[in-house]
Design an enzyme around this catalytic site. Structure first.
Site, PDB file in Angstrom:
ATOM      1  N   ASP A  62       0.821  -1.204   0.000  1.00 63.60           N
ATOM      2  CA  ASP A  62       0.000   0.000   0.000  1.00 63.60           C
ATOM      3  C   ASP A  62       0.856   1.255   0.000  1.00 63.60           C
ATOM      4  OD1 ASP A  62      -2.114  -1.576   0.085  1.00 63.60           O
ATOM      5  OD2 ASP A  62      -2.920  -0.838   1.983  1.00 63.60           O
TER       6      ASP A  62
ATOM      7  N   TYR B 185       2.277   1.939  -3.331  1.00 62.42           N
ATOM      8  CA  TYR B 185       1.209   2.422  -4.206  1.00 62.42           C
ATOM      9  C   TYR B 185       0.933   3.903  -3.924  1.00 62.42           C
ATOM     10  CZ  TYR B 185      -3.431   2.582  -6.428  1.00 62.42           C
ATOM     11  OH  TYR B 185      -4.509   2.892  -7.208  1.00 62.42           O
ATOM     12  N   ASP B 186       0.831   4.226  -2.625  1.00 63.20           N
ATOM     13  CA  ASP B 186       0.545   5.603  -2.243  1.00 63.20           C
ATOM     14  C   ASP B 186       1.627   6.570  -2.727  1.00 63.20           C
ATOM     15  OD1 ASP B 186      -1.726   4.751  -1.091  1.00 63.20           O
ATOM     16  OD2 ASP B 186      -0.973   4.786   0.980  1.00 63.20           O
TER      17      ASP B 186
ATOM     18  N   LYS C   8     -25.202 -13.792  -4.443  1.00 59.42           N
ATOM     19  CA  LYS C   8     -25.780 -12.694  -3.664  1.00 59.42           C
ATOM     20  C   LYS C   8     -24.686 -12.199  -2.713  1.00 59.42           C
ATOM     21  CE  LYS C   8     -29.964 -11.479  -1.120  1.00 59.42           C
ATOM     22  NZ  LYS C   8     -29.330 -10.704  -0.063  1.00 59.42           N
TER      23      LYS C   8
ATOM     24  N   GLU D 291     -23.314  -3.952  -5.501  1.00 55.51           N
ATOM     25  CA  GLU D 291     -23.033  -4.163  -4.088  1.00 55.51           C
ATOM     26  C   GLU D 291     -21.619  -3.710  -3.757  1.00 55.51           C
ATOM     27  OE1 GLU D 291     -25.755  -5.360  -2.800  1.00 55.51           O
ATOM     28  OE2 GLU D 291     -25.247  -6.263  -0.868  1.00 55.51           O
TER      29      GLU D 291
ATOM     30  N   LYS E 191     -32.800 -14.601 -11.442  1.00 59.06           N
ATOM     31  CA  LYS E 191     -33.600 -13.575 -12.124  1.00 59.06           C
ATOM     32  C   LYS E 191     -34.140 -14.137 -13.438  1.00 59.06           C
ATOM     33  CE  LYS E 191     -30.386 -10.183 -10.299  1.00 59.06           C
ATOM     34  NZ  LYS E 191     -29.314  -9.224 -10.520  1.00 59.06           N
TER      35      LYS E 191
ATOM     36  N   CYS F 209      -0.793 -34.284  34.208  1.00 59.83           N
ATOM     37  CA  CYS F 209      -2.208 -33.915  34.377  1.00 59.83           C
ATOM     38  C   CYS F 209      -3.044 -34.795  33.438  1.00 59.83           C
ATOM     39  CB  CYS F 209      -2.397 -32.443  34.025  1.00 59.83           C
ATOM     40  SG  CYS F 209      -4.125 -31.957  33.838  1.00 59.83           S
TER      41      CYS F 209
END
Ligand code: IVH
Length: 665
Positions: free
Chosen positions: A35, A38-39, A116, A171, A286, A427
């Site tokens: 990042d 990229y920046d 979806k 979306e 659909k 144990c």
């Protein structure tokens, strides 16, 4: 003049580079630079555009860093209401939907199936090819104008080669990975984490500071388009057209000739959904023809031509009835929530792991709390968030126990670790877990050695450690447990058979802390026998790629313990194979060398190149450091090339790398 020309060239170059990195990031899901790197490129472009505005493109990536904060959003009215879809939960309901459609149209139809996406619906308005407005769904009629936030989403085109006015809907979502990173950041800042990627997306879109939104790495998938003039005739063509125009369309989509074909698509994704890097909560089916959609129309709430097939929920809320503490194989105490039973992703859930006491503190979970539980692909559900609004004040906090709940030993906590542990190697809880691990499939693979039988053989004192297994007689098992003669005999047989398990399985079976399957394999490649491994010093072990200091220390600690050595001697006496039987090629010719890859390879994919290098003992890492031995440079290399040059690291081409693999150089 010269420098202006230079600036123009550099701006062009930066557009191309950033476009390339965007493609890698958003389309191929394979980012090739960090990042920060990229920046730096975007900052450089921004500065050049400021000095030479005549060369700035209207759809420049610098438009995506986010503008000024706003006090509140304007509201917008949707020209076409944003409806919701009717949900169905089983195949029969889908068939019923199909019958309704056929009745209304009086004939068969073709369907179109899409994932979806579990995100947030938005509407994007384009005029003369320019994105002029982005809005949330709101109540379906009136939403918020979040244009500035929308523009920061790097895979939403700011300009498209379409003249007519159009409205695009789709979306906005977040990758699971980005969601987890965001939550980690929030936790570090002492803020409340989000319960799921959808909430995180909704929260991000509502931020008033677009610069902050830009950092959230939201993404977009388009699912419908409305055109002022004529548009394509089917949903399939709409999506194809939008894809060609530069919109991100989910590739997992298909036309279905019948409802049965659509059902097949649904059931297929119900199992595969966890392989996706983002969350989906169902399938949308659909009617494919847009003309038929118009004929079918909508009710007030939802269109008649679409239906959602919802997957069983991955998240649910329930009550924590109790919190108990379990003791693991290495003595780690794990708090476990006992839940009011709840249906989750198709199963009834009664327990959830709380991982450790830090996690209890972080989530601030108390007995009596209402909580979100989640099961996303994993078998064991986890508690992700407390519903603090539901508290009554009667909830009970729990503290780490001072004594082991099984053997009563005083609990210890090492300083650099989160876990509390029972230090008593004898144990019974630890012994049982160690024996179960010893017999597990990827260890000695002793079939029939389940929890029930292990409980009994430990509780009756027949077995005190895993080496005792080899002296078990079938009559003994038959006597203590209501187990048939045949199955007792079979179990003893399986125990005896396990003596010849591969060496790496034995290493794994010993149950050394931090030594999992993969590390066991590496150790078996590097040491021929248990004795060799025992004699090796810590540094020698730590120098093996993929092992490291912590694991090396665990190995040393294991062999420094006299009790462990006694058990190993018992295994040896019982005839368990303690050495490698098949020869393993020891060190590869590139053993210990560190490689970094940048750019696109011609002959291999990056993954294949990685695998090849690793096969020969090399380590392949993501970023350049002083420790890097070679940088392999393909086409369109990233900023790693500059960095490697600066550090004086050897730079080789793909061809040269191949020659090294072949041993030619
Ligand atoms: S079509 C008239 N397609 O699910 C509604 N919706 O419960 C047309 N969604 O609000 C929507 N993926 O936010 C459609 N491939 C997809 C979708 C999708 C996710 C969301 C959308 C909608 C909600 C309906």
């Amino acid at each position: 003049m010269e420098s202006k020309e230079k600036a123009r060239k550099r701006i062009e170059e930066l557009y191309k580079l950033i476009e390339y990195y965007d493609r890698k990031y958003f389309i191929e899901n394979n980012p090739v630079i960090s990042d920060q790197e990229y920046d730096i490129l975007v900052d450089e472009l921004s500065e050049l555009e400021r000095r030479y505005p005549e060369f700035a493109r209207p759809d420049s990536p610098t438009k995506r860093v986010g503008g000024k904060p706003v006090d509140q959003f304007k509201t917008v009215r949707h020209e076409i209401p944003m409806l919701s879809i009717d949900n169905t939960y089983n195949e029969e309901e889908l068939r019923e939907f199909d019958r309704r459609i056929k009745r209304a149209l009086g004939r068969d139809v073709e369907y179109f199936c899409e994932l979806k996406i579990d995100g947030v619906a938005v509407s994007l308005l384009y005029e003369k090819g320019v994105l002029v407005r982005g809005a949330t769904r709101g109540d379906g009629f009136v939403g918020d104008d979040v244009t500035e936030n929308i523009k920061t989403i790097r895979n939403i085109p700011l300009i498209v080669p379409i003249d007519q006015k159009m409205e695009i809907r789709g979306e906005v979502y977040m990758l699971k990975l980005d969601f987890e990173r965001l939550n980690r950041e929030k936790i570090n800042l002492g803020e409340e984490p989000f319960a799921n990627p959808r909430n995180a997306t909704a929260g991000s879109l509502k931020l008033l500071n677009p610069k902050e939104v830009a950092r959230r790495r939201l993404r977009f998938f388009v699912y419908s388009g409305f055109f002022e003039k004529e548009g394509p005739a089917t949903q399939k063509q709409v999506l194809q057209f939008l894809e060609n125009t530069g919109f991100p369309v989910n590739p997992e989509r298909t036309a279905a000739k019948s409802i049965e074909e659509a059902i097949e698509f649904c059931t297929n994704w119900e199992n595969k959904r966890y392989e996706l890097p983002y969350a989906i909560d169902g399938i949308v089916i659909k009617v494919n023809s847009i003309r038929d959609q118009e004929i079918l129309g909508s009710t007030l709430k939802s269109p008649r031509w679409a239906v959602a097939f919802k997957f069983p929920a991955e998240q649910a809320t329930t009550l924590i009835k109790d919190i108990i503490v379990q003791v693991g194989r290495t003595g780690t105490l794990t708090p476990v929530a006992i839940l009011e039973p709840v249906h989750l992703a198709g199963t009834k859930v009664t327990r959830a792991s709380l991982h450790n006491f830090d996690e209890i503190e972080r989530l601030d979970v108390r007995i009596g709390d209402r909580v979100f539980v989640e099961k996303a692909g994993e078998i064991i559900p986890k508690v992700v968030k407390v519903v603090k609004e539901s508290r009554t004040g009667q909830e009970v906090r729990i503290k780490p126990p001072e004594k082991c709940p099984v053997c009563g030993s005083a609990v210890v906590k090492e300083e650099d670790e989160v876990a509390y542990r029972c230090p008593n190697v004898s144990c019974p809880a630890q012994v049982k877990e160690r024996i179960l691990h010893f017999g597990s499939r990827k260890a000695m693979n002793i079939q029939g050695l389940g929890e029930r039988i292990v409980d009994v053989i430990v509780d009756t004192g027949l077995v005190r450690d895993y080496a005792d297994l080899y002296s078990l007689k079938s009559e003994q098992i038959e006597r203590i447990e209501r187990m048939g003669e045949i199955s007792s005999r079979k179990l003893v047989e399986n125990i005896q058979l396990s003596k010849n398990a591969p060496f790496q399985n034995l290493i794994y079976a010993l149950g050394i802390r931090r030594i999992g399957e993969r590390a066991s394999e590496t150790l078996a490649e590097n040491f021929a026998s248990i004795d060799e491994l025992r004699k090796a010093d810590e540094e020698q072990i730590a120098s093996i790629p993929e092992i490291g200091f912590e694991a090396a220390r665990s190995i040393k600690e294991f062999f420094d313990n006299p009790g462990n050595n006694e058990v190993i001697e018992k295994l040896r006496k019982a005839g368990v194979s303690m050495a490698r039987t098949q020869p393993i090629k020891k060190h590869g010719k590139l053993s210990g060398m560190r490689f970094v890859i940048t750019g696109t390879m011609k002959n291999y994919t990056r993954e294949e190149m990685k695998t090849e290098l690793k096969k020969h003992g090399a380590r392949v890492v993501e970023s350049i450091s002083r420790e890097t031995d070679y940088l392999i440079v393909g086409e369109n290399p990233g900023s790693k090339l500059e960095k490697a040059k600066n550090l004086g690291i050897k730079i080789i081409t793909e061809e040269e790398a191949i020659k090294m693999l072949r041993g030619e150089i």
